[in-house]
Design an enzyme around this catalytic site. Structure first.
Site, PDB file in Angstrom:
ATOM      1  N   GLU A   1      -5.344  -5.063  10.671  1.00  0.00           N
ATOM      2  CA  GLU A   1      -4.308  -4.053  10.876  1.00  0.00           C
ATOM      3  C   GLU A   1      -4.591  -3.280  12.167  1.00  0.00           C
ATOM      4  OE1 GLU A   1      -2.329  -2.779   6.964  1.00  0.00           O
ATOM      5  OE2 GLU A   1      -4.184  -1.667   7.101  1.00  0.00           O
TER       6      GLU A   1
ATOM      7  N   SER B   1       3.461  -2.199  10.342  1.00  0.00           N
ATOM      8  CA  SER B   1       4.911  -2.273  10.570  1.00  0.00           C
ATOM      9  C   SER B   1       5.543  -3.594  10.125  1.00  0.00           C
ATOM     10  CB  SER B   1       5.239  -1.964  12.032  1.00  0.00           C
ATOM     11  OG  SER B   1       4.880  -0.619  12.334  1.00  0.00           O
TER      12      SER B   1
ATOM     13  N   GLY C   1       2.878  -1.179   4.277  1.00  0.00           N
ATOM     14  CA  GLY C   1       2.839   0.235   3.940  1.00  0.00           C
ATOM     15  C   GLY C   1       4.236   0.747   3.635  1.00  0.00           C
ATOM     16  N   GLY C   2       4.857   1.378   4.640  1.00  0.00           N
ATOM     17  CA  GLY C   2       6.166   2.023   4.468  1.00  0.00           C
ATOM     18  C   GLY C   2       7.204   1.177   3.747  1.00  0.00           C
TER      19      GLY C   2
ATOM     20  N   GLY D   1       2.614   2.136  10.851  1.00  0.00           N
ATOM     21  CA  GLY D   1       3.603   3.202  10.754  1.00  0.00           C
ATOM     22  C   GLY D   1       4.339   3.493  12.049  1.00  0.00           C
TER      23      GLY D   1
ATOM     24  N   ASN E   1       0.861  -1.186   0.000  1.00  0.00           N
ATOM     25  CA  ASN E   1       0.000   0.000   0.000  1.00  0.00           C
ATOM     26  C   ASN E   1       0.898   1.237   0.000  1.00  0.00           C
ATOM     27  OD1 ASN E   1      -1.796   2.054   0.572  1.00  0.00           O
ATOM     28  ND2 ASN E   1      -2.293   1.341   2.652  1.00  0.00           N
ATOM     29  N   TRP E   2       0.949   1.889  -1.150  1.00  0.00           N
ATOM     30  CA  TRP E   2       1.845   3.044  -1.274  1.00  0.00           C
ATOM     31  C   TRP E   2       1.282   4.303  -0.603  1.00  0.00           C
ATOM     32  CZ3 TRP E   2       3.894   3.022  -7.066  1.00  0.00           C
ATOM     33  CH2 TRP E   2       4.695   1.885  -7.257  1.00  0.00           C
ATOM     34  N   LYS E   3       0.027   4.261  -0.224  1.00  0.00           N
ATOM     35  CA  LYS E   3      -0.639   5.439   0.378  1.00  0.00           C
ATOM     36  C   LYS E   3      -0.471   6.657  -0.535  1.00  0.00           C
ATOM     37  CE  LYS E   3      -0.129   3.245   4.800  1.00  0.00           C
ATOM     38  NZ  LYS E   3      -0.154   3.348   6.250  1.00  0.00           N
TER      39      LYS E   3
ATOM     40  N   GLU F   1      -6.929   4.528   7.952  1.00  0.00           N
ATOM     41  CA  GLU F   1      -6.757   5.959   7.646  1.00  0.00           C
ATOM     42  C   GLU F   1      -8.014   6.534   7.004  1.00  0.00           C
ATOM     43  OE1 GLU F   1      -2.991   5.486   5.654  1.00  0.00           O
ATOM     44  OE2 GLU F   1      -2.146   4.901   7.584  1.00  0.00           O
TER      45      GLU F   1
ATOM     46  N   HIS G   1      -9.624   0.968   5.088  1.00  0.00           N
ATOM     47  CA  HIS G   1      -8.313   1.139   5.740  1.00  0.00           C
ATOM     48  C   HIS G   1      -8.493   2.091   6.924  1.00  0.00           C
ATOM     49  CE1 HIS G   1      -4.243   2.448   6.512  1.00  0.00           C
ATOM     50  NE2 HIS G   1      -3.836   1.360   5.890  1.00  0.00           N
TER      51      HIS G   1
HETATM   52  P1  PGA Z   1       2.883   0.284   7.656  1.00  0.00           P
HETATM   53  O1  PGA Z   1       1.398   0.489   7.045  1.00  0.00           O
HETATM   54  O2  PGA Z   1       3.423  -0.992   7.037  1.00  0.00           O
HETATM   55  O3  PGA Z   1       3.641   1.494   7.206  1.00  0.00           O
HETATM   56  O4  PGA Z   1       2.746   0.161   9.112  1.00  0.00           O
HETATM   57  C1  PGA Z   1       0.533  -0.591   6.829  1.00  0.00           C
HETATM   58  C2  PGA Z   1      -0.780  -0.115   6.277  1.00  0.00           C
HETATM   59  O5  PGA Z   1      -1.255   0.962   6.665  1.00  0.00           O
HETATM   60  O6  PGA Z   1      -1.392  -0.789   5.432  1.00  0.00           O
END
Ligand code: PGA
Length: 260
Positions: A175, A220, A241-242, A181, A20-22, A107, A105
């Site tokens: 998640e 993470s 994500g990251g 993050g 997930n590149w956000k 967010e 998600h």
């Molecule tokens: P993260 O994000 O790997 O940066 O913790 C995961 C996500 O939000 O899907």
């Protein structure tokens, strides 16, 4: 019927590695990253997908044309079309070459106030458009610390997953919000506990592998913990994500999936 995990010739089940590149990457960066990720050759039972921002879907699709890596989007509208300024429908995503779409998600749930009902309607719209929704659930820190996290996860699953849906037509991503993050992850037993709870709410015929829903863990995930997380009971893959923004690190996570 879409089959995700079951292969009649093998007991090995599919592992999913989703990136997930956000809201990251202008055109040039997206193409460079997709090309770099595209050089990784996932093992036969590893499904890799990347989820760039909408505006880069076409370019990333093109950059991945020679690879087995699938394309996903980060959200979709619950509506089919019409006067919904700024929204993107599931049908448009299908047309752009997407196979998957994230819905709910954390967010989106927290920053855009999305309710379980909205998430469920988005998942329904995705399935109607022949996309596979990845329905995200997970408790926040206060909910974890209060000890009510399993109740929260249960409510989210019960209310966000469309009823009467073929169990292999969608995926779930567990998640925990506090792990996203933050560099913190639950211990493996906690991940397993959450995944088993989710599975118990979904599986109606546990004797048939193709009647199960794949459940991914997210929060993470890095190259140095991906292997043990993916080897944990009840975990069918990871939503990253990251670490998906670094081709070499994401490549190591893809390799780890193939080694399990
Ligand atoms: P993260 O994000 O790997 O940066 O913790 C995961 C996500 O939000 O899907």
């Amino acid at each position: 019927m879409m089959r995700h995990r079951f292969n009649p010739y093998s007991q090995k089940s599919m592992k999913y590695v989703f990136g997930n590149w956000k809201m990251n990457g202008i055109h040039e960066e997206a193409v460079a990253l997709a090309k770099a990720v595209g050089t990784t050759k996932p093992q036969k039972y590893t499904q890799v997908a990347i989820f760039p921002p909408f505006i880069n879907l076409h370019l990333v699709k093109k950059a991945l044309s020679r690879s087995s890596i699938a394309l996903g989007a980060q959200d979709c509208s619950p509506e089919e079309n019409g006067a919904f300024t700024g929204d993107i429908s599931a049908g448009m995503l299908k047309d752009a070459g997407c196979k998957y779409v994230l819905v709910g998600h954390s967010e989106r749930r927290t920053l855009h106030g999305e309710s379980d009902e909205t998430v469920r309607n988005k998942a329904i719209a995705a399935i109607k458009a022949r996309l596979v929704p990845v329905i995200c659930v997970g408790e926040n820190l206060a909910e974890r610390e209060s000890g009510k996290y399993l109740q929260v996860i249960t409510r989210q699953v019960e209310q966000s997953v469309p009823s009467l849906t073929n169990p292999s037509s969608y995926l779930i991503a567990y998640e925990p919000v506090w792990a996203i993050g933050s560099g913190k992850t639950p211990i493996l037993a906690e991940i397993s506990e959450a995944h088993k709870t989710i599975a118990s709410l979904l599986y109606h015929d546990t004797s048939k592998a193709d009647k199960k829903t794949a459940i991914l863990y997210g929060g993470s995930v890095k190259a140095n913990n991906a292997c043990e997380i993916m080897a944990t009971e009840g975990v069918d893959g990871v939503l990253v994500g990251g670490a998906s923004l670094k081709a070499d690190e994401f490549g190591k996570i893809i390799e780890a999936a193939g080694s399990i």
